[in-house]
Structures are given as C-alpha cells and as structure tokens.
Enzyme design. Structure first.
Site, short mmCIF file in Angstrom:
data_model
loop_
_atom_site.label_atom_id
_atom_site.label_comp_id
_atom_site.label_asym_id
_atom_site.label_seq_id
_atom_site.Cartn_x
_atom_site.Cartn_y
_atom_site.Cartn_z
N ILE A 1 107.81 39.36 -56.14
CA ILE A 1 107.20 40.48 -55.41
C ILE A 1 107.41 40.17 -53.93
CG2 ILE A 1 105.06 41.65 -54.80
CD1 ILE A 1 103.98 40.98 -57.54
N TYR A 2 108.02 41.07 -53.19
CA TYR A 2 108.16 40.89 -51.74
C TYR A 2 107.13 41.76 -51.03
CZ TYR A 2 112.40 38.21 -52.29
OH TYR A 2 113.29 37.22 -52.61
N LEU A 3 106.50 41.17 -50.02
CA LEU A 3 105.47 41.91 -49.27
C LEU A 3 105.95 42.14 -47.85
CD1 LEU A 3 103.89 39.42 -51.09
CD2 LEU A 3 102.07 41.07 -50.68
N VAL B 1 106.13 45.54 -51.47
CA VAL B 1 107.06 46.64 -51.21
C VAL B 1 108.23 46.66 -52.20
CG1 VAL B 1 106.56 47.20 -48.81
CG2 VAL B 1 108.00 45.23 -49.31
#
Lengths: 183, 183
Positions: free
Chosen positions: B40-42, B106
């Site tokens: 998961i990229y934030l 995102v």
C-alpha cells in the site's frame, strides 16, 4: 494492536505510594506488576497537537515498543479519547520515519507504573519523573458513568480528598516546564 | 528494522519468467523462495511525494507487515534511496494512525516475487499485477559501480536486450493508470 475508546480519571496522591499499594493489595485488588515506561511525545511541524488536542506517543517498556495516536478528548468528567496503537520493532527507526513525515520528538516522560486490576478497570499507581505520584483509573470501552461510579468507590474506600485532574501527564509536564522557564 | 541505502536496477523481462528462473538456478544463483507482496503506498495531504520523490509504503508478506520510508533518488544509473523500515503488528492500525497524521493510501501494488542471492546482491524476478514481469537487482549499502558491474554481467550472461527502467513500480503503475484514464 488496538483501536478503542480509553477513559481515565486521575488524582494526585499525597499519601505515600507504597502504603497506597499495600492497601490496594489488602483490599483484594489484583496486582499485575511494576514496569518502567519511557514515553516520547511527538508534535507536527504543520499540525500543532496542543491546539488539536491530539497526541502521538512512542512508549517503550523493556523490549516492547508501541506507537499510539490519541484523538481529542470526548468525555467530560473522565478523559475519554480514541486510541490507536501498533507494536513496533524499533523506536529509532519509527522516530526517523515520523521526522520525515513532519513530526518530531518534543517531550519525554518516564514513569514507574504499578498496575492493579479490579472488575473491568485498570488501577495504576504512577511515579512520574519530575511530577510526583498519581493514581489513574482506566477503563477500555466502558461507559463513562461506570468509570465514575467505580472511581468514587475508590475515593471513599481510600479516603482520597484530592481533586480529579483532567490534564494528561504530557500537559502537566508542559505546564511544569513552562512554569520553571518563566521563573 | 533497517536504515540503509538501497540501490536497485530494473529491466522488463520479455522472456518467459519461468525459463529465466530455471536459468538462474542452473547458473548457480541461490534460490531464497517465492512470496506474494502486497504493498500500500500512501501520500501526504500537505506533502506530495510525487513532487518530493519520496515514498511511504506498507508491505504485507503473509503475517509480516513493514512500514518503509524511501527518500529521494540519489543515484544516476541505479536507483539509490535512503530506506528506513519498521516491522509492525497491524496494517489496519498503521493506516489509521497515518491517516490521522495526514497521509492516506493512494495505490496498491501486488506482486509475486522470486528471490535469488549471489555475492552481495539480491536478484528478484517479479510478476507485478497489471504491469508484467521484471528483473530487479538490488544491493544494500554497496557502491553504485559494484551494482552496475554485477548487473552488466547478468545482462551479458542472459542476453538481456531490454533497457534499464529507472522508474519504481509505483511510478509505472501511476503511468499505466494515467494512460488508461486518458483513453
């Protein structure tokens, strides 16, 4: 790993904490142990937690490290806040990552905590470096009324006269430092 | 728990990845195993990592969860970045805390990674959902020159014609999604 509502009530203990601990044992409170808690509180460069009434803390107890976010106060008599916690393997790396995200360490609070249990409540006798001795009664996901009733029983049983403190240790520490700086 | 400089070089694999994996084994590369990585990229509400060339990622591999910060690119031919990692007990709680700090998920990237080792380098054959197959050669705390030399040997040995990709999987994914949105 928790995502809960924590409610707590705190008073300053003007009696000898050891005597108070002995009384708790005598009255049948289950003793869970003693631990040294070292807390680092962080604050945002862009977001001032003092204004938003939030808190970000890294707690170290022996080998165990936890990152906790505390939301703004919700309760009235008790101090009730949303609390989200993750367990980590490295305090230093977490501090570095948070610094990259715009949050930096601002206060350290070290305390010796003696923990007891009774019914759904946790009773803590805290010796906080630079602040003194406190009694804290905590309930996780309990109704505010239940916590206040339980706390009032303790007050009567132990003949505690001190007023309830709604400030956190962090706020008490900030106040104490502000006060010492202005002298 | 790491705080290191990670250097990596990546190429798209236009050959059958299974054949490539078999060749690596044949050539004496030590096979370390296969794993499914869910990333998961934030990104920051106030700080846009696309502009600052940083990255914040939560990687889940089975029961293991890691939070990693990656600093801006430093190398030229290889992709070299500061990398800080902590191991966590809960992805959900970490996402919640980061959201409170102004960072939200995102993009998600899922890949099957086959990992090999030779000398000081890690060789990964990645099947990335939606992007295809890639070969990545990584070195932790190695000189850029060493990594490039090692990579060139692999290129010759396996007769790889593909050009080096300096973009991360995240950037490739963002490009792919931008492209599909504009059609």
């Amino acid at each position: 790993m928790t995502d809960v509502i924590e409610r707590e009530i705190k008073v300053k203990l003007d009696v000898d904490p050891q005597k108070f601990i002995d009384r708790l044992v005598k009255e049948g409170y289950e003793y869970l142990g003693r631990e040294v808690q070292e807390d680092i509180y962080l604050n945002g460069e862009a977001k001032d937690f003092k204004k938003t009434d939030e808190a970000l803390r890294i707690r170290t107890v022996g080998d165990k490290i936890e990152l906790t976010y505390k939301g703004p106060r919700m309760g009235s008599e008790s101090k009730s806040r949303e609390e989200i916690t993750v367990v980590l393997d490295s305090r230093e790396s977490m501090v570095k990552i948070l610094e990259k995200l715009g949050y930096r360490p601002v206060y350290k609070i070290k305390k010796i905590r003696y923990t007891f249990k009774k019914e759904n409540f946790t009773i803590c006798v805290d010796n906080v470096e630079g602040l003194g001795n406190f009694l804290e009664v905590e309930g996780i996901d309990v109704e505010e009324r239940e916590l206040i009733d339980f706390f009032n029983k303790i007050k009567i049983l132990f003949n505690l006269k001190e007023e309830v403190i709604t400030k956190s240790y962090l706020e008490l520490m900030v106040n104490a430092l502000d006060h010492s700086n202005s002298n």
